[in-house]
Design a protein around this motif. Structure first.
Motif, mmCIF file in Angstrom:
data_model
loop_
_atom_site.group_PDB
_atom_site.id
_atom_site.type_symbol
_atom_site.label_atom_id
_atom_site.label_comp_id
_atom_site.label_asym_id
_atom_site.label_seq_id
_atom_site.Cartn_x
_atom_site.Cartn_y
_atom_site.Cartn_z
ATOM 1 N N ASN A 126 0.802 -1.218 0.000
ATOM 2 C CA ASN A 126 0.000 0.000 0.000
ATOM 3 C C ASN A 126 0.840 1.277 0.000
ATOM 4 O O ASN A 126 0.320 2.364 0.084
ATOM 5 N N GLU A 175 -0.064 0.318 -12.361
ATOM 6 C CA GLU A 175 -1.104 0.716 -11.415
ATOM 7 C C GLU A 175 -2.335 -0.176 -11.551
ATOM 8 O O GLU A 175 -2.922 -0.615 -10.542
ATOM 9 N N ARG A 178 -1.502 -3.577 -10.003
ATOM 10 C CA ARG A 178 -1.496 -3.512 -8.532
ATOM 11 C C ARG A 178 -2.921 -3.521 -7.989
ATOM 12 O O ARG A 178 -3.200 -4.185 -6.987
ATOM 13 N N ARG A 179 -3.831 -2.804 -8.645
ATOM 14 C CA ARG A 179 -5.234 -2.795 -8.202
ATOM 15 C C ARG A 179 -5.822 -4.203 -8.282
ATOM 16 O O ARG A 179 -6.545 -4.639 -7.395
ATOM 17 N N GLU A 180 -5.503 -4.942 -9.374
ATOM 18 C CA GLU A 180 -5.984 -6.318 -9.516
ATOM 19 C C GLU A 180 -5.386 -7.231 -8.441
ATOM 20 O O GLU A 180 -6.078 -8.060 -7.872
ATOM 21 N N ARG A 184 -7.726 -3.066 -2.316
ATOM 22 C CA ARG A 184 -7.721 -1.801 -1.582
ATOM 23 C C ARG A 184 -6.366 -1.480 -0.951
ATOM 24 O O ARG A 184 -6.183 -0.417 -0.382
ATOM 25 N N SER A 186 -3.543 -1.375 -2.810
ATOM 26 C CA SER A 186 -2.675 -1.193 -3.964
ATOM 27 C C SER A 186 -1.829 0.085 -3.910
ATOM 28 O O SER A 186 -0.916 0.241 -4.702
ATOM 29 N N GLN A 188 -0.664 4.205 -3.925
ATOM 30 C CA GLN A 188 -0.760 5.321 -4.870
ATOM 31 C C GLN A 188 0.577 5.514 -5.578
ATOM 32 O O GLN A 188 1.596 5.507 -4.937
#
Length: 189
Positions: A126, A175, A178-180, A184, A186, A188
């Protein structure tokens, strides 16, 4: 007497500008011989005295780490101000968990609503931005031949995707991956 510190009740010998050494240091640093970090015995009062509201965030104004996280000293131990905030509201952090900033607010934010429990792995995934040793300045993006590739680690295994002509394209792809992979957690950037 005339050789005593100007601060009422101090009694220390004058060091400079009418103040003892301790009060002169505070005067130089804070513009006030009584300013600065007087030791406050109650952790709750110390916390409250060193926080200010800024929009939806509660910002720590006391001591900081090099990374901008607030620190408190309680019972001879150093604790993160965000950890103290969480524990004050929710009780002890369960074994195996850390307190993570859930939003992209400042690491100095100690607003409990912006904090959450996370495993060490979730906390690491994160984070924001590229690591300090990144050759591209983009998170999970590295040079490869004449272009760039994306490399993301999960549970000790790394996945690599290549063939990107620009850092921007590789960063956008990283990005999304990372979200996949982390949902939550992942982070910024």
């Amino acid at each position: 007497g005339c050789w005593m510190c100007d601060v009422l009740g101090c009694g220390g010998n004058i060091h400079a500008k009418g103040f003892c050494e301790r009060h002169y240091r505070r005067f130089k640093r804070h513009g006030d011989p009584l300013g600065g970090s007087d030791h406050i015995r109650s952790p709750g009062k110390a916390f409250d005295a060193r926080t200010v509201r800024s929009g939806e965030c509660l910002i720590w104004t006391g001591g900081m780490t090099g990374g901008g996280y607030g620190v408190m000293h309680i019972g001879g131990k150093t604790i993160g101000a965000h950890v103290y905030a969480w524990e004050r509201e929710n009780g002890s952090v369960p074994s195996g968990y850390r307190i993570d900033h859930a939003f992209s607010c400042s690491p100095a934010c100690v607003e409990v609503a912006h904090l959450r429990l996370a495993t060490a792995s979730q906390n690491g995934s994160n984070r924001r931005g590229a690591q300090s040793n990144s050759r591209t300045g983009a998170r999970n993006v590295r040079p490869s031949g004449r272009g760039f590739e994306v490399c993301i680690g999960l549970m000790g295994e790394y996945k690599t995707w290549g063939g990107f002509k620009s850092i921007e394209d590789a960063s956008e792809f990283a990005e999304a991956r990372r979200r996949e992979m982390f949902g939550r957690f992942s982070g910024q950037g």
